[in-house]
Design a protein around this motif. Structure first.
Motif, PDB file in Angstrom:
ATOM      1  N   TRP A 296       0.821  -1.218   0.000  1.00 37.76           N
ATOM      2  CA  TRP A 296       0.000   0.000   0.000  1.00 37.76           C
ATOM      3  C   TRP A 296       0.851   1.262   0.000  1.00 37.76           C
ATOM      4  N   ARG A 297       2.115   1.149   0.360  1.00 34.23           N
ATOM      5  CA  ARG A 297       2.967   2.337   0.399  1.00 34.23           C
ATOM      6  C   ARG A 297       3.141   2.966  -0.977  1.00 34.23           C
ATOM      7  N   ILE A 298       3.048   2.199  -2.051  1.00 37.51           N
ATOM      8  CA  ILE A 298       3.153   2.801  -3.376  1.00 37.51           C
ATOM      9  C   ILE A 298       1.914   3.627  -3.687  1.00 37.51           C
ATOM     10  N   GLU A 299       0.759   3.231  -3.163  1.00 32.94           N
ATOM     11  CA  GLU A 299      -0.446   4.043  -3.326  1.00 32.94           C
ATOM     12  C   GLU A 299      -0.276   5.377  -2.605  1.00 32.94           C
ATOM     13  N   GLU A 300       0.291   5.344  -1.409  1.00 36.59           N
ATOM     14  CA  GLU A 300       0.543   6.582  -0.672  1.00 36.59           C
ATOM     15  C   GLU A 300       1.568   7.446  -1.386  1.00 36.59           C
ATOM     16  N   ALA A 301       2.541   6.811  -2.040  1.00 37.91           N
ATOM     17  CA  ALA A 301       3.550   7.573  -2.778  1.00 37.91           C
ATOM     18  C   ALA A 301       2.925   8.300  -3.962  1.00 37.91           C
ATOM     19  N   PHE A 302       2.040   7.634  -4.701  1.00 42.97           N
ATOM     20  CA  PHE A 302       1.355   8.302  -5.811  1.00 42.97           C
ATOM     21  C   PHE A 302       0.522   9.474  -5.293  1.00 42.97           C
ATOM     22  N   LYS A 303      -0.167   9.268  -4.174  1.00 41.93           N
ATOM     23  CA  LYS A 303      -0.980  10.347  -3.608  1.00 41.93           C
ATOM     24  C   LYS A 303      -0.106  11.526  -3.200  1.00 41.93           C
ATOM     25  N   ARG A 304       1.036  11.227  -2.583  1.00 42.29           N
ATOM     26  CA  ARG A 304       1.939  12.290  -2.151  1.00 42.29           C
ATOM     27  C   ARG A 304       2.481  13.075  -3.352  1.00 42.29           C
ATOM     28  N   LEU A 305       2.846  12.364  -4.405  1.00 38.98           N
ATOM     29  CA  LEU A 305       3.375  13.027  -5.598  1.00 38.98           C
ATOM     30  C   LEU A 305       2.329  13.925  -6.244  1.00 38.98           C
ATOM     31  N   LYS A 306       1.099  13.456  -6.272  1.00 40.70           N
ATOM     32  CA  LYS A 306       0.045  14.222  -6.937  1.00 40.70           C
ATOM     33  C   LYS A 306      -0.408  15.420  -6.118  1.00 40.70           C
TER      34      LYS A 306
END
Length: 418
Positions: A296-306
């Motif tokens: 799930w950390r990659i989902e959080e990374a996409f959210k953070r980037l966006k």
């Protein structure tokens, strides 16, 4: 962990002849040879600082911080920036990010899970805020961003942009498999399982853990039978992939043995995880629930980037500008992550405390020009890390905040922070 040494190495790298040779665009073989107000190291440092405002505002802020002034400083125009970035290779910043991740591993920033490096793979739709243009190589407003992410270190290993109809996520993953080795453990969601992908990963000796259960009669028949059996784990055999898939992806066509593990989520939902890790002593079934949750950390990374780095607000209309902006913001996020990890260790925080990653961007941005260009790195980092150590939040395990489904609109190019 020595973040100071890493930034010193990065500053030296930006000014090295090797980076200059790799950073030139193929259409501009003599670029960055003359002395200009915006040389190559300054150009790349500006982009890595996390550009979210208008180009001229970012330029004036960057050179103001570089001169140690509180006010903005007009040194370079946005037209000069556009001309300089047109001569920058598309692979310059991705290769620099590869170098950064490799150095981060050497400095001990990338932990292991039972001696394996965790790598999560996923893709996310990005809708860039672009206006209509007549450029010959104009960027498409809707694209797919695929990424390989290191959950333990919170670092993005590699990314690529694709057209909406270009290829599926499995094919995107195949294009990045050369970055993985037998020391990696690939974490995949429900969109990836396929007999041919399992065979290809086994052929390349890449360990994996993927979620495979599907509603109704979808998915593998052996998985549906496993769900009905009530067993906690079972070794099953998948059918051999098709001859066409075996020829296309160059692997031996044979039935594949895999291990199925049942996991019950905190909300009571039953998941089935498929893996090629058969050693029950080293990899017990009870460990796979927490392991899969790390994806799930990659989902959080996409959210953070966006949302934190405004990934979808780009500084140009061409595909070259979009690719450069995405690569720069991903590396910027990686640098902020390394700073947050170091601040967490130095502040001697509790296990439940986390550094506020959103504040990391605010604290690092004024110092980034000096840090990336090799000016008083130790002093600047010391001040930034002290600030980060004071801004934490309490992390609560097993908290669930389901996202509400809603349509996603395009951002307007002019709607950027001032």
């Amino acid at each position: 962990m020595s973040l100071t040494a890493l930034f010193i190495d990065l500053a030296v790298r930006l000014q090295s002849p090797e980076f200059l040779d790799s950073a030139r665009h193929p259409e501009h073989p003599t670029a960055f040879t003359r002395r200009r107000k915006l040389p190559l190291p300054s150009l790349v440092a500006l982009m890595l600082s996390g550009m979210r405002m208008s180009i001229q505002a970012e330029l004036d802020t960057f050179f103001g911080h570089l001169a140690g002034r509180a006010q903005l400083l007009r040194t370079v125009s946005e037209q000069a920036f556009a001309q300089a970035r047109a001569k920058l290779s598309l692979t310059a910043i991705p290769l620099l990010n590869d170098w950064l991740v490799a150095r981060a591993e050497q400095h001990g920033f990338v932990p292991r899970w039972r001696s394996l490096r965790l790598v999560a793979a996923d893709a996310s739709t990005v809708r860039f805020g672009l206006r209509t243009s007549c450029l010959a190589r104009a960027a498409l407003p809707d694209q797919i961003l695929f990424g390989l992410f290191l959950p333990g270190a919170e670092l993005m290993l590699a990314t690529s942009l694709h057209g909406i109809e270009e290829c599926g996520e499995r094919q995107m993953l195949v294009q990045h498999l050369d970055r993985l080795s037998s020391d990696d453990l690939l974490l995949l969601d429900r969109g990836y399982p396929a007999c041919w992908l399992v065979a290809l990963l086994n052929e390349r000796a890449i360990s994996f853990c993927m979620r495979v259960e599907k509603a109704g009669d979808g998915g593998f028949a052996c998985v549906r039978a496993f769900l009905r059996s009530g067993l906690d784990e079972q070794v099953v055999t998948l059918n051999a992939p098709s001859r066409r898939d075996a020829a296309d992806y160059e692997f031996n066509r044979a039935p594949q043995q895999v291990r199925l593990v049942r996991h019950v989520a905190p909300n009571g939902k039953v998941r089935v995880l498929m893996t090629n890790l058969f050693d029950t002593g080293r990899f017990p079934a009870s460990a796979f629930g927490d392991l899969y949750h790390k994806r799930w950390r990659i989902e959080e990374a996409f959210k953070r980037l966006k949302h934190r780095l405004n990934l979808e607000h780009v500084s140009g209309l061409s595909q070259q500008a979009v690719v450069q902006d995405v690569a720069a913001k991903i590396m910027c996020d990686n640098l902020q992550t390394l700073a947050a990890l170091t601040a967490h260790d130095q502040a001697d925080l509790r296990a439940v405390d986390r550094i506020n990653h959103a504040y990391a961007h605010t604290a690092l941005k004024p110092a980034m020009p000096a840090l990336l260009l090799g000016r008083q790195i130790a002093r600047n980092l010391r001040d930034v890390l002290k600030l980060l150590g004071k801004h934490t939040y309490l992390h609560r395990e097993n908290q669930s905040k389901p996202r509400k489904p809603r349509p996603k609109s395009h951002k307007f190019m002019a709607q950027k922070p001032c």
